[in-house]
Scaffold this motif. Structure first.
Motif: not given
Ligand code: SF4
Length: 433
Positions: A196-200, A381-383
């Motif tokens: 996976a490439n989770c944003i966080g 906000d980023w999420y």
């Protein structure tokens, strides 16, 4: 835990870690994109061992006590709490960006916090009574001594060196420190890679990204022998022992399922005590089945959402589908194992009525055993921007969702930690794995 008599005052920081309250403003909380009014019943005292952060480039929002109007406080920057483990946030810190290019916040949780009568308060609940990660219970000198002793005893074990020098002594990982104090849940990182490439993602962030991962990812593939060497003793001697694959300092453990299977077989040749758990993204149900056959006792599947489009926008999975998560849970339940959801709580998303309906369906379809309500470690906000959410839907409230789910599914356990085998056996009796 003591609740305040009324909603606490808004707090701000002068930018050099001095935090003050504004006696003219009541604090607000953030849900989705909105600053909302809170009630005294939403609060508990800030748990011992929590941290306070100032949020650069962000002004706090409160309510004027006289007029009730939503008001920006320009005396300093907004403040948030990263609560001690076992506590779940009901509202986020409420602020507006003063500078358009305010820096993206690092990967922590940003719970609202206020001040009243000499105490900090947070809108939150204690979700787990377990004291296994109580900050004051750690004696770091004893941890260091144990790291030294165990590494001397097993000098060729790369995994022990990793969880000793890296996890326990550099990152102060509570699971690693508990292992070296010979108690509770011990970590077994196994996978340098992920599907996976989770944003966080906390163990890997691309170089061009504006934030850094909070931990360095494991760089080698441990062997089954290295795993068995330290986990067998732990299961035999620790109180309420669990050994857990899948940690914050690695990729996805199911990619290493053959090694994990072999190590479970080896462990179970020596002891039937304790619980063997895997924390995972749940992407490979066939591998989970192999692990159950080898003797896996429990699984914890992590997700930001049980809605496919929200999940996929965040996890950016390679070669697996959202549906695999439910399949992995079903497999473990088929073997009468314990299955938890590691549910990242984001007020305004987790308590969206569509999410609530999806959660009800997920529980019904999978026969889930437990929800671990954990705070989502991410800049709010980023999420929302990165997953393409521009508006939130009908918000029920995190506490209300917890109450509704419990009412409909009274058998579901709520908590924060993987339960020991004693609890699993008690709750899953009479058919035991
Ligand atoms: S599944 Fe875990 S290791 Fe993989 S990208 Fe997501 S957070 Fe990182």
């Amino acid at each position: 835990m003591a609740q305040p008599k009324r909603v606490p005052n808004l707090v701000y920081s002068d930018g050099s870690s001095i935090i003050c309250d504004d006696p003219n403003l009541l604090m607000s909380g953030r849900s989705g994109f909105d600053a909302v009014a809170l009630e005294a019943a939403d609060f508990i005292e800030l748990p011992e061992g929590s941290d306070l952060f100032e949020l650069p480039g962000r002004l706090p929002i409160g309510f004027d006590k006289k007029t009730g109007a939503l008001t920006l406080c320009d005396k300093g920057v907004a403040v948030a709490a990263q609560m001690a483990p076992a506590h779940t946030q009901l509202y986020l810190s409420s602020y507006t960006k003063k500078e358009k290019d305010a820096p993206t916040l690092p990967l922590f949780a940003y719970t609202a916090v206020g001040w009243l009568d000499g105490k900090y308060y947070v809108p939150a609940v204690r979700i787990d009574a377990d004291i296994r990660q109580e900050p004051k219970s750690f004696d770091q000198e004893k941890v260091q001594e144990s790291v030294k002793n165990l590494i001397e005893k097993f000098p060729d074990n790369r995994l022990l060196q990793h969880i000793g020098y890296n996890c326990a002594m550099t990152y102060y990982c509570p699971a690693a420190r508990n292992f070296f104090l010979n108690r509770y849940e011990a970590p077994i990182p196994t996978s340098p890679a992920c599907n996976a490439n989770c944003i966080g993602c906390i163990s890997f962030q691309p170089e061009q990204e504006s934030i850094q991962s909070t931990q360095d990812r494991l760089t080698f593939k441990p062997t089954a022998a290295e795993i068995a060497e330290y986990t067998i003793d732990h299961l035999k001697s620790a109180p309420r022992p669990i050994v857990s694959f899948g940690q914050g300092c690695e990729g996805e453990p199911l990619l290493m399922w053959e090694t994990i299977r072999d190590s479970i077989r080896e462990i179970r040749k020596h002891t039937q005590l304790g619980s063997i758990n895997i924390n995972t993204n749940g992407s490979m149900p066939e591998a989970v089945e192999k692990l159950c056959k080898a003797g896996l006792n429990s699984i914890r599947v992590s997700t930001n959402s049980v809605r496919k489009h929200i999940y996929e926008a965040y996890y950016l999975p390679n070669n697996y589908s959202f549906e695999a998560l439910a399949e992995s849970v079903k497999v473990v339940r088929k073997f009468n194992g314990w299955a938890s959801l590691n549910y990242f709580v984001f007020p305004g998303m987790t308590d969206d009525s569509d999410e609530y309906e999806a959660l009800r369906k997920f529980i019904r379809v999978t026969d889930l055993s437990m929800i671990q309500w954990r705070n989502f470690n991410i800049d709010p906000d980023w999420y929302l921007e990165r997953i393409g959410v521009t508006d939130t839907g009908n918000i029920l409230g995190v506490k209300k969702v917890m109450d509704l789910i419990k009412k409909e599914f009274p058998h579901i356990t709520y908590g924060y930690f993987n339960p020991p085998i004693e609890v699993i056996k008690e709750k899953l009796k009479p058919a035991l794995i």
